[in-house]
Enzyme design. Structure first.
Site, short mmCIF file in Angstrom:
data_model
loop_
_atom_site.label_atom_id
_atom_site.label_comp_id
_atom_site.label_asym_id
_atom_site.label_seq_id
_atom_site.Cartn_x
_atom_site.Cartn_y
_atom_site.Cartn_z
N PRO A 47 0.82 -1.21 0.00
CA PRO A 47 0.00 0.00 0.00
C PRO A 47 0.85 1.26 0.00
CG PRO A 47 0.12 -0.93 2.20
CD PRO A 47 0.85 -1.88 1.30
N ASP A 86 -2.26 2.87 2.41
CA ASP A 86 -1.72 3.01 3.75
C ASP A 86 -2.15 4.39 4.24
OD1 ASP A 86 -0.35 2.22 5.94
OD2 ASP A 86 1.64 2.32 5.04
N TRP A 539 4.02 0.68 10.21
CA TRP A 539 4.54 -0.41 9.37
C TRP A 539 3.94 -1.75 9.77
CZ3 TRP A 539 7.21 0.41 5.05
CH2 TRP A 539 7.77 1.68 4.87
N GLN A 575 12.13 -0.59 0.59
CA GLN A 575 11.23 -1.40 1.41
C GLN A 575 11.91 -2.61 2.03
OE1 GLN A 575 8.31 -0.46 2.28
NE2 GLN A 575 8.32 1.32 0.94
N TRP A 579 8.53 -2.62 4.19
CA TRP A 579 7.45 -3.57 3.99
C TRP A 579 7.93 -5.00 3.83
CZ3 TRP A 579 4.51 -5.50 -0.60
CH2 TRP A 579 3.22 -5.91 -0.24
N LYS A 612 19.67 12.20 -8.05
CA LYS A 612 18.36 11.92 -7.48
C LYS A 612 17.37 12.99 -7.91
CE LYS A 612 18.97 9.34 -3.23
NZ LYS A 612 18.95 9.35 -1.78
N LYS A 615 12.54 17.99 -5.74
CA LYS A 615 11.84 19.21 -6.11
C LYS A 615 12.80 20.39 -6.20
CE LYS A 615 7.20 18.17 -4.62
NZ LYS A 615 6.50 17.96 -3.37
#
Length: 1063
Positions: A47, A86, A539, A575, A579, A612, A615
């Site tokens: 999620p 999530d 988590w 993750q 996750w 990377k 913004k």
RNA sequence: GGGCCUGUAGCUCAGAUGGUUAGAGCGCACGCCUGAUAAGCGUGAGGUCAGUAGUUCAAUUCUACUCAGGCCCA
């Protein structure tokens, strides 16, 4: 009629209409309902936190997820996939705090938790549904997942399942409350777990301070280094390494100092070594505390021993503040040192620290303002008292930051709740070995190491919007763990002084969130139990999705059981400790099983310079913009093929353009070519099927190549190597299908009446197009749908409503020998073309003959390909040379793979001998199969296998050679050849004119031309050929055509005016 | 400081169970082909396969170390 694509295709437009088609006909739903439920393939959706707008990296992960699921569907599996969101936790709270303009945590209390949580819930639903939000992205990019029955972590059902699992853990004795050093975020005022810590390391400059601790019993100081001056207030001891070498030095300015010998480089002034000693000798020395704000009740402020002391940086002496470091805390228990905790959970000094009361220990950026930390003032204080040896702010290292608010964390001793994962650590390691990680090194390395260093899971969070920890305590610390809503109903709330049981409340008042759950109390054996106020780590929510998405065990028992563990998951490498870990840990804890069997880990997407995306750099790629410009298919295809998912992808828009032009352009072009002629011939696959065995060689060849592609593709897809699979499809389409098969076969489509040969060409090309369409479908779901519909709507050969309901075919006709033959032919053609190019001999000019020298074993194959080769290179005759042909010069090359192992050290001399072999010796080996040589006084019999014979030049001819194939071309011209060359030039000009004049490809014409009589003499010999090629009914010399289309040309040395006109 | 990954043409990437001529695409130059045509094909220039040492008859490929970059952990 096969639909033709317009010249300028708008892929986004096609995609819009396909989306509509899918929706109207419920293709996604059918792709599940039409598959056998007993043959299920389970995918779990990780999620995403619904916070803000999705980016290009989400497109990457979602493309991979989608294509695997689509592929599995096309191989017959039923692939259920529930979307998930999530919705809990810090990210949401922080977004909301921003919106409400809160500056600190206490603002939430002031605002009211009930209202705050209500707003949080509204916010997450808004993020899911908003424009250019998650739903839009998911739908637009063709990510097929069930959005309407998504699991959402903040629903009562979901939380109830999570509670159930926590109670299971409690029953197994795996939940406890402990006092430990935890990473604490002073801004969010909550502890974090070690996997959250892993998400937020940042490079920062910290204080770099050397302090003099004055000894009590001698006129000397111990030099100590720290990067966290604020912890000095809690100092209770100094640690040295017992076996480390220390020195006692004398300096002019700072007097006598102790430090590690290996760290003398930190002393930047003249000094004299007075004494060298081991750390052991320093133990027990007492020193004057730097601060004494807080009285101590135990012996403190002396030198102790610590095995964690190193001489890699600092002074080789570590200052010990038990409240702020794991090592410090451990060692303090060993020495029974006092515990000084003058810092609150929000990172401020308590009133006891009079001079600095209320000050933040670290600078924090609040929503509204920045507040500076106390470090500079502590340094100033010490400096004034002459206790600083050196102080800077130039220690650069990576330091953990809160993964959501970006503020530096502090290590902090406090109470919190834990899951005893260390108890199942070995089991997790064992189970991990059964998981197929792509790439494997992440599983064995990064994840494996992580499991081996496992620490108990710090579960509790001091926040508001999240799953409440379902633990109620009485005054003796005895606890009740609630595992379901039923159990909660046994509790009561107090309303207006009245005790009301939860079971008697209206259903909609029961909300498994704060503040409701805090109101609930239990009574047992005359004692009142109240809820411990913490929430759980968000988590844990997502890690519970295998069962919580089904509200297991309260509902859907069978569904859960048949869909656990997952066959496949796919997320970003970040993750690993997120996750991937929480799924694995919870599955091991609750079910003693893995949660997933296969997973693809994908890496970051960087900008085209390898930076990377952020913004602030302004190099963020907006996925919606890419979709609008190039379409989803090209974007997806580019992301998957440019580099394997588990390598960082440098994202370059130019790459999408190239993918679109090369792969999609070629595919669509090939289809258009097919459609053009199939429509003319009214071909629709209803004709009699021509068995492969009866088709011409080139058809059987491309069919074999196609089936080989299917085989390879399937193998690659089964091993989750999706990048290679897609690249193979692309290579086949461009190199074999378009550039060789179609080009070689064009004439068959545009010439002659319909016969078996032509039919065979159509059927072959149709099969290739249809199959390629299917293979590409999981990757590029839109254009393949369009192509499939266009192909199948005419032929009605398959009755699938969509390409995504069709099946990947099984390879059945593979003729390796034929493929090899064609490869030889292709090589000969390339070599011949290269000769022509180098010698400026246009292909339009026919030549008399060519010769090829090639290994005996391949001659037969070559002669079968004679026609293909001659036509392709426009040469009249192919001569394949025999071994004993004297025009070829041969040399021998050692075959190292054979002679290496055989002769070892002799290889070098043998190589020289072989290279020197003359034609006679080579002929002897060819004839007799062996030859005796004397190498370094040893007799050696070399055989055919030991050498490779290379023919490299043919006297008097133009020659090219490669990999044992030598091609020679006779460049001599005669009048006939010249005439034919002119005829071809002439045809070419007329064809171009037909095109310019916009004639239809089947229009018949009249031709007239003016030129030199000589040219006419040449051309006239080829009148039939020319008429046939350009569909001319008549060709007249030196005459005009009224209202004809005319152009002037130069053919060789002749000026020529050509006029054409439709009949 | 530790772990993992990466380093091949100007750029993006292939590849090699170790075998003597290391490939493709893009870009550049020059040609060619073209009834798929704002495509396609070929040729050329461009590489000490990051460096050093070792193993081996043979290393760009294996091993060790070094350097550079990335990710993760302390």
């Amino acid at each position: 009629m096969f639909k033709q694509f317009e010249e300028k295709i708008s892929y986004p437009k096609i995609e819009e209409s396909i989306l509509k088609f899918w929706k109207e006909n419920q293709i996604f739903e059918k792709s599940i309902s039409l598959r056998d439920e007993k043959n299920s393939f389970t995918f779990y959706e990780g999620p995403p936190t619904v916070n803000g707008r999705p980016g290009i990296h989400h497109v990457m992960a979602r493309t991979l997820k989608d294509l695997v699921c689509r592929y599995k569907t096309m191989t017959g599996y039923q692939v259920h996939r529930k979307a998930g969101w999530d919705t809990h936790g810090l990210p949401i709270e922080i977004a909301l705090e921003k919106e409400l303009n809160f500056s600190q945590k206490s603002d939430i209390e002031k605002y009211g938790v009930a209202e705050f949580n209500k707003k949080a819930k509204d916010l997450v639903y808004h993020h899911i549904e908003m424009k250019e939000g998650w739903r839009t992205l998911t739908e637009r990019m063709g990510y097929w997942i069930n959005l309407d029955e998504a699991y959402i972590t903040c629903t009562n059902e979901y939380i109830e399942s999570v509670w159930w699992s926590l109670k299971e853990l409690y029953k197994k004795g795996l939940i406890y409350k402990g006092f430990k050093i935890v990473p604490q975020c002073p801004h969010c005022e909550t502890p974090l777990s070690s996997h959250e810590l892993a998400l937020g390391y940042d490079e920062v400059n910290d204080p770099n301070v050397y302090i003099k601790f004055k000894l009590k019993d001698e006129d000397a100081s111990i030099l100590v280094w720290t990067t966290t001056p604020w912890t000095l207030i809690s100092n209770v001891a100094l640690a040295v390494g017992e076996d480390i070498d220390y020195v006692k030095i004398k300096t002019e300015k700072h007097g006598v100092l102790y430090l590690a010998k290996a760290r003398l480089s930190v002393i930047k002034e003249d000094f004299e070594i007075i004494e060298e000693l081991k750390g052991k000798a320093l133990l027990g020395k007492e020193y004057v505390p730097l601060f004494n704000y807080i009285p101590v009740d135990k012996k403190a402020w002396y030198v102790i021993s610590g095995d964690f002391v190193s001489t890699e940086d600092g002074s080789g002496v570590v200052h010990i503040a038990p409240a702020f470091g794991a090592d410090d805390y451990e060692v303090s228990k060993k020495y029974d040192l006092p515990f000084i905790q003058p810092v609150t959970k929000s990172g401020r000094f308590t009133d006891q620290v009079t001079d600095f009361a209320g000050r933040l220990v670290k600078s924090i950026q609040f929503q509204t303002h920045e507040e500076k930390g106390v470090d500079p003032d502590i340094i100033k204080n010490l400096k004034e008292r002459g206790l600083i040896y050196r102080a800077g702010n130039d220690y650069t290292h990576s330091y953990p930051h809160c993964w959501r608010c970006d503020n530096p964390l502090i290590y902090y001793a406090r109470d919190s709740w834990y899951i005893r994962t260390t108890e199942i650590a070995n089991r997790m390691i064992e189970l991990n070995k059964t998981i197929n990680w792509c790439p494997p090194e992440v599983g064995a390395g990064r994840f494996g190491n992580w499991l081996e260093e496992n620490k108990d899971w710090s579960l509790s969070r001091d926040r508001y919007w999240g799953t409440p920890l379902p633990i109620w305590l009485n005054e003796d610390g005895d606890m009740i763990v609630v595992g379901s809503i039923e159990e909660l109903k046994e509790g009561f709330v107090e309303r207006d002084g009245n005790k009301i049981f939860v079971k008697d409340l209206p259903k909609d008042e029961i909300d498994l969130h704060k503040p409701f759950v805090d109101e609930v109390k239990f009574e047992k054996d005359g004692k009142i139990y109240t809820r411990t106020p913490e929430l759980i780590d968000v988590w844990y929510d997502s890690g519970s999705m295998p069962f919580a998405q089904w509200h297991y065990p309260f509902e859907n028992k069978e569904i859960f059981e048949s869909n656990f563990p997952a066959d496949f998951i796919c997320e970003g490498i970040d993750q690993t400790r997120g996750w991937f870990y929480t799924l694995h840990a919870i599955a091991t804890l609750v079910f003693d099983n893995v949660a997933y069997k296969n997973l693809i880990v994908n890496e970051l997407i960087l900008d085209k310079n390898g930076l990377k995306m952020s913004k602030s750099r302004g190099n963020v790629i907006d996925p919606f913009l890419m979709f609008d410009k190039y379409g989803v298919d090209a974007t997806r295809w580019y992301l998957v093929t440019t580099s394997p998912p588990w390598k960082p992808t440098l994202f370059d828009e130019e790459g999408i353009v190239e993918v679109q032009r090369k792969f999609f352009g070629t595919l669509v072009n090939t289809y258009n070519f097919f459609a053009l002629y199939a429509n003319i011939d009214k071909f629709n696959m209803s004709e009699e099927f021509i068995p492969y065995s009866e088709r011409p060689e080139i058809d059987r060849w491309i069919i074999s190549k196609l089936h080989s592609l299917v085989k390879e593709y399937t193998e690659l897809m089964e091993s989750y190597d999706v990048t290679k699979a897609a690249r193979q499809v692309s290579n086949f389409t461009i190199d074999q299908l378009s550039n060789w098969y179609v080009r070689r076969s064009r004439r068959r489509f545009w010439k002659s009446e319909i016969n078996a040969n032509k039919l065979s060409a159509y059927q072959t090309l149709y099969e290739c197009l249809l199959t390629v369409t299917k293979l590409a479908a999981p990757f590029a779901p839109f254009i393949t749908e369009e192509l499939y519909q266009n192909l199948n709507n005419v032929t009605k050969k398959e009755n699938y409503e969509s390409v995504h309901l069709a099946y990947i075919p099984k390879p059945k006709f593979i003729d390796t020998e034929l493929e090899e033959k064609m490869e030889i032919a292709q090589r000969v053609v390339y070599l011949t073309r290269s000769i022509r190019a180098k010698n400026n001999l246009k292909v339009r000019q026919p030549l008399l003959k060519m010769m090829v020298a090639i290994d005996k074993s391949k001659r037969d194959a070559l002669s079968k390909m004679e026609d293909v080769i001659l036509e392709e290179v426009n040469i009249k005759k192919l001569i394949i040379l025999d071994d004993d042909s004297s025009i070829v010069n041969k040399t021998a090359k050692p075959n190292f793979k054979v002679i290496g192992p055989k002769y070892g050290k002799l290889v070098k001399s043998l190589t020289n001998a072989i290279k020197l072999l003359d034609g006679n010796s080579i002929a002897k080996i060819e004839k007799e199969g062996e030859l005796e040589l004397t190498i370094e006084n040893e007799k050696i019999k070399i055989t055919n296998e030991d050498i490779e014979i290379v023919s490299h030049e043919i006297e008097g001819w133009l020659v090219e050679s490669e990999e044992g194939v030598t091609v020679a071309v006779d460049t001599e011209l005669n009048e006939d050849l010249i005439a034919e060359g002119y005829a071809r030039e002439f045809v070419n000009r007329i064809q171009n004119m037909r095109k310019d004049a916009n004639f239809d490809v089947i229009d018949r014409i009249k031709v007239a031309y003016f030129s030199d009589q000589k040219l006419f003499d040449y051309l006239n010999k080829f009148n039939d050929y020319i008429s046939n090629e350009v569909l001319a009914d008549e060709i007249n010399f030196n005459s005009d055509l009224e209202k004809g289309f005319e152009q002037n040309f130069q053919i060789a040395d002749f000026n020529c005016k050509i006029i054409i006109k439709k009949v």
